[in-house]
Motif scaffolding. Structure first.
Motif, PDB file in Angstrom:
ATOM      1  N   MET A  24      22.004  55.971  59.748  1.00  0.00           N
ATOM      2  CA  MET A  24      23.431  55.679  59.873  1.00  0.00           C
ATOM      3  C   MET A  24      24.141  55.600  58.518  1.00  0.00           C
ATOM      4  O   MET A  24      25.359  55.469  58.457  1.00  0.00           O
ATOM      5  N   LEU A  25      23.390  55.777  57.408  1.00  0.00           N
ATOM      6  CA  LEU A  25      23.986  55.663  56.074  1.00  0.00           C
ATOM      7  C   LEU A  25      25.176  56.592  55.844  1.00  0.00           C
ATOM      8  O   LEU A  25      26.215  56.147  55.343  1.00  0.00           O
ATOM      9  N   PRO A  26      25.084  57.905  56.195  1.00  0.00           N
ATOM     10  CA  PRO A  26      26.241  58.780  55.946  1.00  0.00           C
ATOM     11  C   PRO A  26      27.496  58.340  56.689  1.00  0.00           C
ATOM     12  O   PRO A  26      28.606  58.413  56.151  1.00  0.00           O
ATOM     13  N   TYR A  27      27.318  57.865  57.918  1.00  0.00           N
ATOM     14  CA  TYR A  27      28.475  57.466  58.727  1.00  0.00           C
ATOM     15  C   TYR A  27      29.024  56.122  58.241  1.00  0.00           C
ATOM     16  O   TYR A  27      30.242  55.904  58.233  1.00  0.00           O
ATOM     17  N   LEU A  28      28.123  55.252  57.803  1.00  0.00           N
ATOM     18  CA  LEU A  28      28.557  53.984  57.229  1.00  0.00           C
ATOM     19  C   LEU A  28      29.352  54.235  55.950  1.00  0.00           C
ATOM     20  O   LEU A  28      30.401  53.612  55.716  1.00  0.00           O
ATOM     21  N   ALA A  29      28.870  55.180  55.136  1.00  0.00           N
ATOM     22  CA  ALA A  29      29.593  55.523  53.903  1.00  0.00           C
ATOM     23  C   ALA A  29      30.975  56.073  54.222  1.00  0.00           C
ATOM     24  O   ALA A  29      31.963  55.763  53.533  1.00  0.00           O
ATOM     25  N   THR A  30      31.087  56.875  55.284  1.00  0.00           N
ATOM     26  CA  THR A  30      32.385  57.426  55.694  1.00  0.00           C
ATOM     27  C   THR A  30      33.361  56.316  56.049  1.00  0.00           C
ATOM     28  O   THR A  30      34.524  56.314  55.626  1.00  0.00           O
ATOM     29  N   ILE A  31      32.902  55.349  56.841  1.00  0.00           N
ATOM     30  CA  ILE A  31      33.756  54.238  57.263  1.00  0.00           C
ATOM     31  C   ILE A  31      34.203  53.406  56.064  1.00  0.00           C
ATOM     32  O   ILE A  31      35.376  53.044  55.932  1.00  0.00           O
ATOM     33  N   VAL A  32      33.260  53.126  55.173  1.00  0.00           N
ATOM     34  CA  VAL A  32      33.581  52.317  53.984  1.00  0.00           C
ATOM     35  C   VAL A  32      34.629  53.011  53.121  1.00  0.00           C
ATOM     36  O   VAL A  32      35.614  52.394  52.682  1.00  0.00           O
ATOM     37  N   VAL A  33      34.436  54.306  52.882  1.00  0.00           N
ATOM     38  CA  VAL A  33      35.380  55.065  52.046  1.00  0.00           C
ATOM     39  C   VAL A  33      36.765  55.087  52.675  1.00  0.00           C
ATOM     40  O   VAL A  33      37.782  54.853  52.000  1.00  0.00           O
ATOM     41  N   LEU A  34      36.844  55.357  53.979  1.00  0.00           N
ATOM     42  CA  LEU A  34      38.147  55.400  54.647  1.00  0.00           C
ATOM     43  C   LEU A  34      38.820  54.033  54.641  1.00  0.00           C
ATOM     44  O   LEU A  34      40.042  53.923  54.505  1.00  0.00           O
ATOM     45  N   ALA A  35      38.016  52.972  54.806  1.00  0.00           N
ATOM     46  CA  ALA A  35      38.582  51.616  54.766  1.00  0.00           C
ATOM     47  C   ALA A  35      39.162  51.315  53.385  1.00  0.00           C
ATOM     48  O   ALA A  35      40.248  50.723  53.265  1.00  0.00           O
ATOM     49  N   LEU A  36      38.458  51.734  52.334  1.00  0.00           N
ATOM     50  CA  LEU A  36      38.952  51.498  50.973  1.00  0.00           C
ATOM     51  C   LEU A  36      40.230  52.291  50.699  1.00  0.00           C
ATOM     52  O   LEU A  36      41.174  51.775  50.097  1.00  0.00           O
ATOM     53  N   ILE A  37      40.251  53.552  51.162  1.00  0.00           N
ATOM     54  CA  ILE A  37      41.440  54.379  50.954  1.00  0.00           C
ATOM     55  C   ILE A  37      42.638  53.822  51.710  1.00  0.00           C
ATOM     56  O   ILE A  37      43.781  53.826  51.218  1.00  0.00           O
ATOM     57  N   SER A  38      42.382  53.305  52.913  1.00  0.00           N
ATOM     58  CA  SER A  38      43.470  52.810  53.761  1.00  0.00           C
ATOM     59  C   SER A  38      44.152  51.570  53.183  1.00  0.00           C
ATOM     60  O   SER A  38      45.232  51.186  53.638  1.00  0.00           O
ATOM     61  N   ARG A  39      43.531  50.952  52.196  1.00  0.00           N
ATOM     62  CA  ARG A  39      44.147  49.778  51.581  1.00  0.00           C
ATOM     63  C   ARG A  39      45.361  50.156  50.742  1.00  0.00           C
ATOM     64  O   ARG A  39      46.158  49.296  50.371  1.00  0.00           O
ATOM     65  N   ASN A  40      45.508  51.457  50.454  1.00  0.00           N
ATOM     66  CA  ASN A  40      46.656  51.915  49.669  1.00  0.00           C
ATOM     67  C   ASN A  40      47.397  53.010  50.435  1.00  0.00           C
ATOM     68  O   ASN A  40      47.293  54.185  50.118  1.00  0.00           O
ATOM     69  N   PRO A  41      48.157  52.620  51.477  1.00  0.00           N
ATOM     70  CA  PRO A  41      48.832  53.620  52.315  1.00  0.00           C
ATOM     71  C   PRO A  41      49.853  54.456  51.549  1.00  0.00           C
ATOM     72  O   PRO A  41      50.095  55.615  51.893  1.00  0.00           O
ATOM     73  N   THR A  42      50.439  53.896  50.499  1.00  0.00           N
ATOM     74  CA  THR A  42      51.418  54.651  49.716  1.00  0.00           C
ATOM     75  C   THR A  42      50.772  55.865  49.062  1.00  0.00           C
ATOM     76  O   THR A  42      51.339  56.957  49.033  1.00  0.00           O
TER      77      THR A  42
END
Length: 306
Positions: A270-288
């Motif tokens: 599940m590491l690749p999918y976990l990495a995907t979720i983490v990256v998207l969560a970090l990016i979503s912190r800056n919607p601008t």
């Protein structure tokens, strides 16, 4: 060192699958269209390419068949969302579900089939160089082709008039239409190209990455490819780097298992999918930041008469 060289080569190999699909989806989205059907297109292309090579023995015909399968499915999707103005997200999901079921049905007879002997590459004899050779010079031509494609795509999008028009259609289709450009035609061309790229990714998966056919073998890579376009903020070079990053995470699980690391295999898978979720969560912190880079008309229908 040889182990790490092989791990690096495997990372490039795994990243190529994601890069091909993501680059196609990036062109879709630059034109303002979201296609959630990547998973289904890749699966249909995987069986199309695999079946073609089993019956003809020609890998390049297999890649052509995969690209054609992806392009055909994308053309149907484009007709539905661009001309009939169906919802892009619902239509993409339907395409993905159709591809999963259709590929499983068509591929029943190919589950036990074997491909002809896979070619081994050693470019200009450089593959014999210690460490560097196995890491860089024994890879499939599609790996190097993908790198060249990124450079070509950067040039096309930011240095050519056609690339400027494509981006204009994604930013303001009304303005592009007012200037006399066929917004629907341009969007359809972008969608078909994206489908062909997903098709190449699917056929690469079944012919090179894991040379066999198994139902559902794409295993979520289509969704990771979709996430990569956002992760890369719609820039081709970043897409390639992101693809290699996720490819490395995928290969890391196999490396750790081979080294006897006492971690449950399910967690490693599940590491690749976990990495995907983490990256998207970090990016979503800056919607601008996302809003500045995202095509302004992404996911929005265009009505020429309005």
């Amino acid at each position: 060192m040889d182990v790490y060289a092989l791990l690096f080569a495997a990372t490039l190999n795994a990243g190529t699958v994601l890069a091909l699909a993501s680059l196609g989806l990036l062109i879709n989205e630059k034109a303002g269209v979201v296609n959630l059907g990547a998973e289904g297109m890749m699966l249909c292309a995987a069986i199309a390419g695999f079946a073609t090579v089993v019956n003809t023995g020609n890998d390049w015909l297999g890649f052509a068949a995969g690209a054609a399968a992806g392009a055909l499915m994308a053309a149907v999707f484009g007709w539905l969302v661009i001309w009939l103005n169906t919802n892009q997200y619902a239509t993409g999901l339907a395409l993905s579900l159709f591809g999963v079921g259709f590929s499983a049905f068509v591929g029943i007879g190919y589950v036990q089939s074997k491909l002809p002997e896979r070619p081994q590459f050693n470019w200009l004899g450089l593959g014999d160089i210690p460490v560097i050779g196995p890491a860089l010079f024994r890879l499939h031509p599609m790996v190097y082709g993908t790198m060249l494609l990124v450079a070509a795509m950067v040039w096309f999008l930011y240095r050519t008039r056609a690339g400027l028009v494509l981006r204009a259609v994604g930013e303001s289709p009304q303005s592009a239409h007012a200037l006399g450009y066929s917004v629907r035609g341009i969007r359809l061309a972008a969608v078909v190209f994206g489908g062909a790229m997903c098709g190449l990714a699917g056929s690469y998966l079944s012919l090179v990455y894991t040379p066999l056919w198994v139902e559902g073998m794409v295993a979520g890579k289509g969704w990771i490819a979709l996430a990569l376009t956002t992760f890369a903020t719609w820039r081709p070079a970043r897409v390639l780097l992101g693809a290699y990053l996720f490819g490395g995470v995928t290969m890391l699980q196999f490396h750790l298992q081979a080294q006897g690391v006492q971690i449950p295999s399910q967690f490693l898978s599940m590491l690749p999918y976990l990495a995907t979720i983490v990256v998207l969560a970090l990016i979503s912190r800056n919607p601008t930041w996302i809003r500045v880079n995202m095509p302004a008309s992404l996911g929005k229908p265009f009505y020429p008469g309005h």
